[in-house]
Design a protein around this motif. Structure first.
Motif, mmCIF file in Angstrom:
data_model
loop_
_atom_site.group_PDB
_atom_site.id
_atom_site.type_symbol
_atom_site.label_atom_id
_atom_site.label_comp_id
_atom_site.label_asym_id
_atom_site.label_seq_id
_atom_site.Cartn_x
_atom_site.Cartn_y
_atom_site.Cartn_z
ATOM 1 N N TRP A 480 -75.637 67.689 22.382
ATOM 2 C CA TRP A 480 -76.311 68.071 21.635
ATOM 3 C C TRP A 480 -76.232 69.242 21.376
ATOM 4 O O TRP A 480 -76.361 69.955 21.005
ATOM 5 N N GLY A 481 -76.464 69.599 23.153
ATOM 6 C CA GLY A 481 -76.670 71.190 22.591
ATOM 7 C C GLY A 481 -78.266 71.907 23.453
ATOM 8 O O GLY A 481 -78.401 71.561 23.960
ATOM 9 N N GLU A 482 -78.557 71.189 21.980
ATOM 10 C CA GLU A 482 -80.148 71.103 22.163
ATOM 11 C C GLU A 482 -80.601 70.225 21.136
ATOM 12 O O GLU A 482 -80.036 69.699 19.761
ATOM 13 N N ARG A 483 -81.586 70.012 20.986
ATOM 14 C CA ARG A 483 -82.287 68.773 19.553
ATOM 15 C C ARG A 483 -84.088 69.532 19.732
ATOM 16 O O ARG A 483 -84.117 70.064 20.916
ATOM 17 N N PRO A 484 -84.672 69.493 18.256
ATOM 18 C CA PRO A 484 -85.446 69.874 18.799
ATOM 19 C C PRO A 484 -86.772 68.694 18.949
ATOM 20 O O PRO A 484 -86.903 67.892 18.848
ATOM 21 N N VAL A 485 -87.988 69.452 19.334
ATOM 22 C CA VAL A 485 -89.082 69.016 20.180
ATOM 23 C C VAL A 485 -90.200 68.919 19.067
ATOM 24 O O VAL A 485 -90.642 70.550 19.030
ATOM 25 N N ALA A 486 -91.303 67.842 18.970
ATOM 26 C CA ALA A 486 -92.395 68.577 18.225
ATOM 27 C C ALA A 486 -93.467 68.083 18.860
ATOM 28 O O ALA A 486 -93.895 67.792 19.542
ATOM 29 N N LEU A 487 -94.509 69.344 19.020
ATOM 30 C CA LEU A 487 -95.994 69.647 19.428
ATOM 31 C C LEU A 487 -96.611 69.582 18.332
ATOM 32 O O LEU A 487 -96.760 70.205 17.806
ATOM 33 N N VAL A 488 -97.281 68.341 18.050
ATOM 34 C CA VAL A 488 -98.571 68.095 17.352
ATOM 35 C C VAL A 488 -99.851 67.963 17.348
ATOM 36 O O VAL A 488 -100.056 67.445 18.714
ATOM 37 N N VAL A 489 -100.752 68.622 17.267
ATOM 38 C CA VAL A 489 -102.041 68.308 17.279
ATOM 39 C C VAL A 489 -102.603 68.342 15.870
ATOM 40 O O VAL A 489 -102.203 68.864 14.812
ATOM 41 N N LEU A 490 -103.143 66.543 15.979
ATOM 42 C CA LEU A 490 -103.697 66.136 15.248
ATOM 43 C C LEU A 490 -104.900 66.134 14.448
ATOM 44 O O LEU A 490 -105.742 67.165 15.061
ATOM 45 N N LYS A 491 -105.469 66.220 13.445
ATOM 46 C CA LYS A 491 -106.705 66.753 12.703
ATOM 47 C C LYS A 491 -107.535 65.807 13.681
ATOM 48 O O LYS A 491 -107.727 64.300 14.186
ATOM 49 N N PRO A 492 -109.023 66.199 13.691
ATOM 50 C CA PRO A 492 -109.991 65.724 14.437
ATOM 51 C C PRO A 492 -109.860 63.852 13.992
ATOM 52 O O PRO A 492 -110.242 63.378 12.489
ATOM 53 N N GLY A 493 -109.783 63.122 14.433
ATOM 54 C CA GLY A 493 -110.559 61.411 13.835
ATOM 55 C C GLY A 493 -109.244 60.551 13.551
ATOM 56 O O GLY A 493 -108.856 59.740 13.068
ATOM 57 N N ALA A 494 -107.781 61.512 13.103
ATOM 58 C CA ALA A 494 -106.584 61.282 12.378
ATOM 59 C C ALA A 494 -105.529 60.763 13.508
ATOM 60 O O ALA A 494 -105.823 60.531 14.718
ATOM 61 N N LYS A 495 -104.699 59.549 13.387
ATOM 62 C CA LYS A 495 -104.594 58.778 13.728
ATOM 63 C C LYS A 495 -102.636 58.894 13.149
ATOM 64 O O LYS A 495 -102.610 58.511 12.391
ATOM 65 N N ALA A 496 -101.834 59.090 13.957
ATOM 66 C CA ALA A 496 -100.347 59.266 14.313
ATOM 67 C C ALA A 496 -99.847 58.539 14.980
ATOM 68 O O ALA A 496 -100.017 59.450 16.538
ATOM 69 N N SER A 497 -98.347 57.700 15.483
ATOM 70 C CA SER A 497 -97.662 57.817 15.880
ATOM 71 C C SER A 497 -96.612 58.735 16.316
ATOM 72 O O SER A 497 -96.362 59.628 15.578
ATOM 73 N N GLU A 498 -95.619 58.077 17.440
ATOM 74 C CA GLU A 498 -94.507 59.249 17.161
ATOM 75 C C GLU A 498 -93.602 59.052 16.476
ATOM 76 O O GLU A 498 -92.282 59.639 15.891
ATOM 77 N N SER A 499 -93.590 57.545 16.354
ATOM 78 C CA SER A 499 -92.309 57.382 15.242
ATOM 79 C C SER A 499 -93.299 57.595 13.694
ATOM 80 O O SER A 499 -92.179 57.782 12.669
ATOM 81 N N ASP A 500 -94.207 57.563 13.092
ATOM 82 C CA ASP A 500 -95.316 58.474 11.639
ATOM 83 C C ASP A 500 -94.218 59.390 11.346
ATOM 84 O O ASP A 500 -93.589 59.433 10.251
ATOM 85 N N ILE A 501 -94.351 60.870 12.676
ATOM 86 C CA ILE A 501 -93.738 61.872 12.678
ATOM 87 C C ILE A 501 -92.649 62.244 12.264
ATOM 88 O O ILE A 501 -91.795 62.569 11.203
ATOM 89 N N LYS A 502 -91.776 60.851 13.199
ATOM 90 C CA LYS A 502 -90.333 60.902 13.276
ATOM 91 C C LYS A 502 -89.356 60.472 11.812
ATOM 92 O O LYS A 502 -88.909 60.938 10.622
ATOM 93 N N GLN A 503 -90.224 59.697 11.010
ATOM 94 C CA GLN A 503 -89.813 58.910 10.009
ATOM 95 C C GLN A 503 -90.662 59.665 9.054
ATOM 96 O O GLN A 503 -90.105 60.101 7.880
#
Length: 547
Positions: A480-503
């Motif tokens: 694709w030439g380039e693809r975006p990559v997300a670097l995420v800092v979660l809130k204290p105590g919060a939980k999320a997975s890679e698929s959660d953010i992608k979805q």
């Protein structure tokens, strides 16, 4: 055709636009108004007037004259405000030193600017001690003491202490008239490549920026305003682009001013509460830090107006601020533009707009302020349609743009190619004239033949309930030439997975708001995001680390 240039009466005064002219109104109309430092020191505008004169008298006694560059290393303080006026009003040049640069970079900027006098706060003694032998032009050091600080050991030959110098100096100084195009200030950009570049501004430019931005901030019917009833506190360092020009505006208007010294979250919030602060400006990372500080829960923030600049205002942060009652909106500018070019002030009737639309409008780059000729152009400098879709580079003309980079003619010509200042920002303009930056030229991601806005993806990810901070970068991809990559800092105590953010991002692609190529290929959770010296996310460093 010959211009019919007006002829002046021999006795008429040609009134130059000098910084000293900004002081006429406040000293007459607000002599008793307060200026507060850290909640510990209080003085009036009458005292400010005297201290500006004493500072100029003291500097003159040290050999400062017309054209001398005086560099300052201090936290945000009443002293810095005095330097904003006294130094350029003498006809000298004020260099505001970025104290967050590396020692070698600090030495380079002071030497490159040709500073001969250096004012040093006690906290920066170790830095100056380490670089003093590299400061070839500096021959005079002035010490800035802080009563509650312990000075580090040093061998710097100070000729005076700031307060002692003022106490011993004359309380009157006859500030002269001179050409309004005389250089007033110099400071250095914090680019991600090469050495810092020096930008410079004249008296005329700073006066015009002050008057224009004052008018722009006073123009809304309600909200996103700055007026004489406000209490002003900067959250942008005074070494950075004249603190966006706001100290000059606050002084002209004669409002109460609060200077916090070194930025400490608890102190900032206490000053908001105790001093009744109603207007500030900062980068988004500072506000994020304050809203996530435990002290913020006990402070009423509902009277606070905050301009966010130095980078995009994420929608998630804007929503969190609005929920706390903060009147938040974006502003746009850069070191080279002195800085303000546009403000995201809401249109008349905005009280009827729902929250989602308010957030969207407050996070846009906004409308150009008066006197700004702003265009979005293609590579041949042709104007692009104002349809909210066609994206190109922002180029500008205003009376207050730096006329080049100090001692760097090649970079200056690149900056001003074609007679417009090139911002290196990619944006579009909608049919109403509202500007939206989509990326920096160096940060834009091209995936699957489409331009992908890292700023828009960041803003959408910021709306996820678990996200505290996010940065999106592009990495090379064979297909694709380039693809975006997300670097995420979660809130204290919060939980999320890679698929959660992608979805979460995919829902916006499914609805047609963004391209499917904008959905991050990778989501990586990190403890923190690297920042530059002025609090912006350092994407160059992130690209190198996560390539």
């Amino acid at each position: 055709m010959q211009d019919d240039v007006q002829k002046a009466t021999p006795s008429a005064h040609a009134y130059p636009l000098l910084i000293k002219q900004l002081l006429h109104t406040p000293f007459v109309q607000a002599p008793g108004q307060e200026i507060v430092y850290r909640g510990q020191l209080r003085m009036t505008y009458s005292t400010l007037r005297e201290r500006i004169a004493r500072l100029a008298s003291g500097l003159k006694g040290l050999g400062v004259q017309h054209g001398t560059t005086v560099a300052v290393m201090d936290w945000d303080s009443h002293r810095y405000l005095e330097c904003y006026f006294a130094v350029p009003m003498m006809g000298a040049v004020l260099q505001t030193v970025n104290v967050r640069l590396s020692p070698d970079e600090i030495a380079y900027t002071i030497d490159h600017a040709g500073a001969e006098v250096l004012l040093v706060h006690t906290d920066f003694l170790p830095v100056v001690e380490a670089i003093k032998d590299k400061l070839e032009n500096v021959h005079t050091f002035v010490y800035i003491d802080e009563p509650d600080s312990v000075a580090a050991a040093h061998s710097i030959d100070f000729v005076a202490e700031y307060e002692a110098m003022l106490a011993q100096s004359e309380a009157h100084y006859d500030f002269p008239d001179f050409d309004e195009n005389t250089r007033a200030t110099t400071f250095y950009t914090t680019g991600t490549t090469g050495l810092p570049k020096g930008v410079y501004f004249s008296h005329r430019q700073l006066v015009l920026h002050t008057l224009t931005l004052m008018a722009a901030l006073a123009s809304p019917v309600s909200g996103q305003r700055f007026h004489r009833g406000d209490v002003y506190m900067p959250l942008t360092p005074m070494f950075h682009v004249h603190a966006w020009g706001m100290p000059y505006i606050a002084t002209v208007m004669g409002v109460k001013q609060v200077y916090p010294g070194r930025y400490m979250p608890d102190r900032l919030l206490h000053l908001v509460r105790d001093e009744g602060v109603t207007f500030s400006h900062c980068v988004s990372t500072i506000l994020h830090m304050l809203l996530n500080n435990a002290e913020s829960e006990s402070v009423d923030l509902s009277k606070w107006k905050i301009v966010i600049g130095g980078g995009a205002l994420p929608q998630g942060l804007a929503r969190s601020a609005l929920e706390r009652g903060i009147d938040i909106f974006a502003g746009y500018g850069m070191s080279e533009t002195g800085p303000v070019l546009s403000l995201a002030q809401l249109p008349i009737g905005s009280e009827a707009i729902d929250l989602d639309e308010q957030v969207r409008l407050r996070c846009k780059t906004g409308f150009p302020v008066p006197l700004v000729d702003l265009r979005v152009v293609d590579e041949e400098m042709n104007d692009l349609p104002r349809d909210g879709k066609a994206s190109g580079e922002i180029v500008v003309r205003t009376p207050w743009l730096t006329q080049g980079y100090l001692k760097n003619p090649e970079a200056s010509e690149q900056l001003w190619a074609g007679g417009y200042l090139h911002t290196q920002d990619i944006a579009n303009i909608d049919p109403t004239g509202n500007l939206q930056i989509t990326d920096r030229i160096k940060d834009v991601i091209k995936s699957g033949g489409e331009w992908v806005s890292s700023l828009e993806i960041e803003s959408l990810i910021s709306l996820h309930a678990a996200t505290a901070e996010v940065a999106v970068i592009g990495i090379k991809d064979e297909k694709w030439g380039e693809r975006p990559v997300a670097l995420v800092v979660l809130k204290p105590g919060a939980k999320a997975s890679e698929s959660d953010i992608k979805q979460h991002v995919m829902t916006f692609a499914t609805s047609g708001r963004i391209s499917k190529y904008a959905v991050p290929q990778i989501v990586k959770f990190v403890d923190a995001l690297k920042k530059t010296s002025v609090g912006k996310i350092d994407k160059k460093w992130l690209r190198e680390q996560f390539a």
